[in-house]
Write a protein that holds these residues in place. Sequence first.
Motif, PDB file in Angstrom:
ATOM      1  N   TYR A  81       0.732  -1.166   0.065  1.00 40.39           N
ATOM      2  CA  TYR A  81       0.010  -0.059  -0.043  1.00 40.39           C
ATOM      3  C   TYR A  81       0.790   1.360   0.076  1.00 40.39           C
ATOM      4  O   TYR A  81       0.686   2.077  -0.993  1.00 40.39           O
ATOM      5  N   ARG A 132       1.405   4.203  -2.950  1.00 42.75           N
ATOM      6  CA  ARG A 132       0.933   5.526  -2.410  1.00 42.75           C
ATOM      7  C   ARG A 132       2.056   6.683  -2.470  1.00 42.75           C
ATOM      8  O   ARG A 132       1.711   7.962  -2.981  1.00 42.75           O
ATOM      9  N   ASP A 186      -6.333  -0.501  -2.150  1.00 44.59           N
ATOM     10  CA  ASP A 186      -5.739   0.969  -2.772  1.00 44.59           C
ATOM     11  C   ASP A 186      -6.605   1.997  -2.713  1.00 44.59           C
ATOM     12  O   ASP A 186      -6.610   2.594  -3.689  1.00 44.59           O
TER      13      ASP A 186
END
Length: 452
Positions: free
Chosen positions: A276, A280, A304
């Motif tokens: 994740y 990001r 996500d």
Amino acid sequence: MSVRPVAVAVALCLLLAGCAAPTVSPAADAVDGDEPRSAGSGSAESPTADRSPRTAVAERSGRSAPHGGGTPEASSTPSAEPGSPAALADGYAIAVEGGELPTAYAPVFARVAVLTGRPTVTPPDRVAIRSPDRMRVGRDRYPEFYRLVGVAAGDGNGTAAAFVGSAGTVTVNAAVLADAGDTESVLAHESVHVIQFRDGAFARLRDRGAVAPGTTEARLLRTAVVEGSATAVQRAYVERYGVDAPDPVAALGARAANGSTAERLGLAPYVVGARYVERRVDDWATLASVYESPPRTTEELLHDRPPGSEPVAPLVVEDDPTDEWDAAFGERDTHGELFLRVVLAGELPDSRAAAGADGWGNGVRLAFEHETERGAVATGYAWVIRFDDAANATEFERAFGAWRDARPDGAGAVRAVRPADRTVAVFVGNESFVASASAAGTDGRVTVGAAG
């Protein structure tokens, strides 16, 4: 201890979170109301289960990986450029107690500090090396509900690779020091936790989840952000500096895939959290943005999705006051999509487990107690899960049926009913409770009852 350690490294076949042990799960320790711990299976003394990620790391970094993880840049030079990791390392005074490190720690911390955009952060005061017998952590048994759904402790407790219990000290298991590359990888991971302490990341993450603090969902989520960040930076460090150590995310993912349900639950925050964070964060100097605006559910983490985009659905679970079983409301818990996926994966292929857990909207787990004729107290559990839509609830019912049928003999009674289109109630525990329990109501409000 007033603060339970927050971190560990993952380069060996052991891996743990927050001074965690291979046989401990963050979910299991959540019942104590303290920092989460992670689990794996093995110990710091164990050889790395799969060293193949080393080759992949060397290929991606575009250089041959030097044994011991040190590159010429790791040592400070007389002409070190101001603000560079080498120059920063020259200004550090980090004591090493209890032995010797096979690689210098000051350059490692300086690199991590620059990589994460925190070149002025204060390093720890010391690295404390401890013998494996002083690094033992873990539980011999999980809470009853976890065992009933297949999450059980392995063969004894394990030992932590390393942990950071305060910003001033990094504690390392002496068994890790047999390999310089593993040591450097572990120290990079722990350096992220030192910076998290210095920057108040733990306080910023407190109570940021969409469900109540202290629940399994909230603790798994927080652990995934804390440990996922450290593991993602650790991987970036290993790749950037050509460290002769396994890719931590790949190694942990492989270990989880071949491990027990307890191992999967302990490793999931590292693996899912790291993936994740990597998706990001485009620039590691902006890592703190994840702490400022973290995901609010493990559903957002897994898929996500933007923070706050998947609010929990309304759900109230009540006890039928006319029946013979009393709800122990103090044992209420919420187990989110990540926990549900891991439990299903204990008996099903990963893809089937993911499909069964998909669409999680909210969940309430209650314990019910009843005094038997002999004066003993019998316990049963109702795990009520509300999904985003009826199709997801149906998919879960099918996955649950396959999971139930695949369980080993003697695993205990389990049953599921569907009180509303989007809601499924799972009963486990005392056989009489499981056989007689009922759930009725709407998708937002369910009443559970059971005959004596």
